[in-house]
Design a protein around this motif. Sequence first.
Motif, PDB file in Angstrom:
ATOM      1  N   ILE A 191       3.927   5.250  -3.528  1.00  0.00           N
ATOM      2  CA  ILE A 191       2.935   6.092  -4.197  1.00  0.00           C
ATOM      3  C   ILE A 191       2.444   5.409  -5.476  1.00  0.00           C
ATOM      4  N   ASN A 192       3.354   4.793  -6.209  1.00  0.00           N
ATOM      5  CA  ASN A 192       2.968   4.067  -7.420  1.00  0.00           C
ATOM      6  C   ASN A 192       2.029   2.917  -7.093  1.00  0.00           C
ATOM      7  N   ALA A 193       2.304   2.199  -5.948  1.00  0.00           N
ATOM      8  CA  ALA A 193       1.455   1.089  -5.545  1.00  0.00           C
ATOM      9  C   ALA A 193       0.040   1.581  -5.215  1.00  0.00           C
ATOM     10  N   LEU A 194      -0.062   2.734  -4.516  1.00  0.00           N
ATOM     11  CA  LEU A 194      -1.381   3.291  -4.194  1.00  0.00           C
ATOM     12  C   LEU A 194      -2.146   3.650  -5.467  1.00  0.00           C
ATOM     13  N   GLU A 195      -1.454   4.310  -6.410  1.00  0.00           N
ATOM     14  CA  GLU A 195      -2.125   4.696  -7.649  1.00  0.00           C
ATOM     15  C   GLU A 195      -2.564   3.461  -8.439  1.00  0.00           C
ATOM     16  N   HIS A 196      -1.740   2.432  -8.423  1.00  0.00           N
ATOM     17  CA  HIS A 196      -2.100   1.193  -9.114  1.00  0.00           C
ATOM     18  C   HIS A 196      -3.313   0.553  -8.441  1.00  0.00           C
ATOM     19  N   GLY A 197      -3.334   0.598  -7.090  1.00  0.00           N
ATOM     20  CA  GLY A 197      -4.463   0.032  -6.367  1.00  0.00           C
ATOM     21  C   GLY A 197      -5.761   0.769  -6.640  1.00  0.00           C
ATOM     22  N   ILE A 198      -5.700   2.089  -6.748  1.00  0.00           N
ATOM     23  CA  ILE A 198      -6.901   2.888  -7.045  1.00  0.00           C
ATOM     24  C   ILE A 198      -7.467   2.499  -8.405  1.00  0.00           C
ATOM     25  N   ASN A 199      -6.566   2.249  -9.348  1.00  0.00           N
ATOM     26  CA  ASN A 199      -7.006   1.859 -10.685  1.00  0.00           C
ATOM     27  C   ASN A 199      -7.446   0.401 -10.755  1.00  0.00           C
ATOM     28  N   ASN A 200      -7.203  -0.354  -9.669  1.00  0.00           N
ATOM     29  CA  ASN A 200      -7.527  -1.795  -9.668  1.00  0.00           C
ATOM     30  C   ASN A 200      -8.484  -2.096  -8.518  1.00  0.00           C
ATOM     31  N   LYS A 201      -9.703  -1.616  -8.623  1.00  0.00           N
ATOM     32  CA  LYS A 201     -10.778  -1.883  -7.662  1.00  0.00           C
ATOM     33  C   LYS A 201     -10.463  -1.344  -6.268  1.00  0.00           C
ATOM     34  N   ASN A 202      -9.576  -0.355  -6.165  1.00  0.00           N
ATOM     35  CA  ASN A 202      -9.222   0.267  -4.878  1.00  0.00           C
ATOM     36  C   ASN A 202      -8.680  -0.738  -3.880  1.00  0.00           C
ATOM     37  N   GLU A 203      -8.034  -1.798  -4.319  1.00  0.00           N
ATOM     38  CA  GLU A 203      -7.492  -2.815  -3.424  1.00  0.00           C
ATOM     39  C   GLU A 203      -5.979  -2.758  -3.412  1.00  0.00           C
ATOM     40  N   ILE A 204      -5.402  -2.980  -2.227  1.00  0.00           N
ATOM     41  CA  ILE A 204      -3.941  -2.960  -2.068  1.00  0.00           C
ATOM     42  C   ILE A 204      -3.566  -3.894  -0.929  1.00  0.00           C
ATOM     43  N   PHE A 205      -2.369  -4.404  -0.931  1.00  0.00           N
ATOM     44  CA  PHE A 205      -1.899  -5.317   0.112  1.00  0.00           C
ATOM     45  C   PHE A 205      -0.906  -4.590   0.996  1.00  0.00           C
ATOM     46  N   LEU A 206      -1.210  -4.513   2.301  1.00  0.00           N
ATOM     47  CA  LEU A 206      -0.357  -3.832   3.281  1.00  0.00           C
ATOM     48  C   LEU A 206       0.438  -4.864   4.061  1.00  0.00           C
ATOM     49  N   VAL A 207       1.754  -4.694   4.091  1.00  0.00           N
ATOM     50  CA  VAL A 207       2.597  -5.640   4.812  1.00  0.00           C
ATOM     51  C   VAL A 207       3.707  -4.865   5.521  1.00  0.00           C
ATOM     52  N   THR A 208       4.066  -5.313   6.718  1.00  0.00           N
ATOM     53  CA  THR A 208       5.024  -4.592   7.564  1.00  0.00           C
ATOM     54  C   THR A 208       6.455  -5.005   7.241  1.00  0.00           C
TER      55      THR A 208
END
Length: 778
Positions: A34-51
């Motif tokens: 959840i923290n990673a998602l919130e950080h991504g929203i605050n950072n150009k809505n970008e996030i890295f998804l890895v399995t």
Amino acid sequence: MSIKSIKLPVLPLRDLVIFPSIMMPLFIGREKSINALEHGINNKNEIFLVTQCDGSIDNPESKDLYNVGVVANITQSLIKLPDNAVKAIIRGVNRGKVVEYINSSCLLQANIEINDYEEYDEDSVEVEALKRSIIDAFHDWHKLNKKNQSEPLVNSIDHIQEAGQLADTITSYLNVKISDKQSILETYNLKQRLEKILTLIEREISILNAQNRLYKTVKSQVESSQRVYYLNEQLKAIQKELGEVENSDEGNTFSEFEKKINETQLSQEAREKAITELKRYKKMNPVSPEATVISSYLYWLLELPWGKYKDTKIHLNTAKKILDQNHYGIEKVKDRILEFLAVLKRVKEIRGPILCLVGPPGVGKTSLAKSIAKAVDRDFVRMSLGGVHDESEIRGHRKTYIGSMPGKIIQHMKKANSCNPLFLLDEIDKMGTDLRGDPASALLEVLDTEHNKHFTDNYLEVEFDLSSVMFVATANSLNLPYALRDRMEIIQLSGYTEEEKVSIATHYLIPKLKQEHGLQNKEWNITTDALYKLIRLYTRESGIRSMEKELAKLMRKAVKEISTEKGKKISIEVDNLSNYLGVRKYTFGMAESENLVGVVTGLAYTESGGDILMIESVLIPGKGEIQYTGKLGEVMQESIKASYSYIRSKCLFFNIKPEIFQNNDIHIHVPEGAIPKDGPSAGVAVCTSIVSLMSNIPVNRNVAMTGEVTLRGRVLAIGGLREKLLAALRGSIETVIIPSENEKDMQEMPKNIKEKLNVVFAKSVDEVIKVALVNTST
């Protein structure tokens, strides 16, 4: 080929691989995610998804994740769900490779390398041939796959022009292993990727054809009553035709669960539940979310210590020796514990209420619980209840919620690995209450010896026997719900006198700290007078925690000096103590330097122990009203009103003219206004302050007092007497006035308190006034 690097928050995925150009919703329950998602929203809505390499790991680290994932955009802001999880919609953009993970306590981040890799010519003969073959094979697979009959899906595939997007989209729909999908994701070369996908589709078509053949064959041979047997045989037949019987992870998982169910001493209810859930698990697709939920449930159910009891033998002499070795003084507390163990040894089972150790910080409550566990040879587990305000922390969540887990009681029972540990409920008075429930009420069943054998966690949904657990609680105050207090036996741990602190430091703390700091006995020592000075001028506490910190500070500085000047020996004395500890922190001595009018020394009991409470009053021209300041609680405000009313009603007895009350207001103030104060025991001090003010007679600065006052002038008993007398001793008070009803409590007071303090017992306010005021005739 161009390469660029970017730093992004990382969101680990369980049993799911996301591809570029794919959009889907994610349901997230883990805090770091959840923290990673919130950080991504605050950072150009970008996030890295890895399995994750292993989907069962709840808190994955960098070594538990694949190196290649997808850089994605968060297309819809987070939606909070009722179970504290969140929902977000994401869309894959580019493949990315992890260069370096950056771990922190709140979220996981990584430096991602994005390659603009060299694509084959979309119009090349090889790529076009592979595209057509894949589309044709996908149509065949779609016709055979009865679980996926979506016509729009086929149409969307037909309209995809780009070969790379086509490959990724088809792979995301295929029902193949996570490792196969990850292999496709990690293949940057377009031609190789198309070839791998074509192989996977052909393999799936072969499996579906074999499944249909086997279905028709097996169906004609079995009766409807053997349907469950048929499904298992069908699964085995598919695995056999694929040659994967020995390498099947799912088959191994089934057999492991079956083996554990047979080997574990489950209750009848738990065994039936486990068998039912395993049957459901066998029928499911192993990569489905529901299968993951059931797998996690079976893991928790079978990992609990069902039927495991540690063979404990209680030897009272050994237990007494252990308690004496680890704890100085507190003889009454140790005797009560030995009584408890003696009864436990005789009846072989826990009877009576739960022990609750109540006392100021640093007096040894938690370490005493550890000593009890050692004395009875039980496993020790500690659960901190400070700040817990959610009932599910105790009882767990329903397993239907995403990311649900058992409550902390069951989690710690798994950690204990036995059904009869000593379970410490630490800081039980620090629990809170909010809209998510009342954890104190949830503890009622846990601590009730008549009902905790049927304790049911919301996640497990089966009863787990807690009746053999030895529960011990600790608290700083008795600020507990009545129903919870009723289930526990309160054992008060009072603060230590200066002599006791010196003995503890000499025999326990200093040897331990010397060993921790690598000091030899000949290299460092401290005199007894220096210890007394340290206790008086650098600490103000009922326990010994601050004293231990100051001693550790002395030793750290000593180690530094010895390291720079080899062979140096350091002796801490009264004269050089301040050279190591700096300017003194507290003032030791009189509460006041002179006798003052309207200024009284009271005694208070707080969660940190006893303390001196100064009460001041001044006279202001007015209409006979009274006001009070100092952040006072309701009980203390009422005590001031009662004291004022009594003195005003008896003003002639105290040689005070009534006109003084009629023509003046009184302002009573309790200094240190930032600290909340409450309780009725300041009544006699307020009465003394008012009489001193109205009669203009100073109060003896060497006198302190405590006691509740009634409207008839009677002085009622108070609590925390030992702590209050210790505070008077620390303040060099000579005379202490206490209620006569507390005279019986003096029998249990330390010898040095009786010798150094002149204790006066008072039944009424006039007896207090005679002792407290200077040169009064009343």
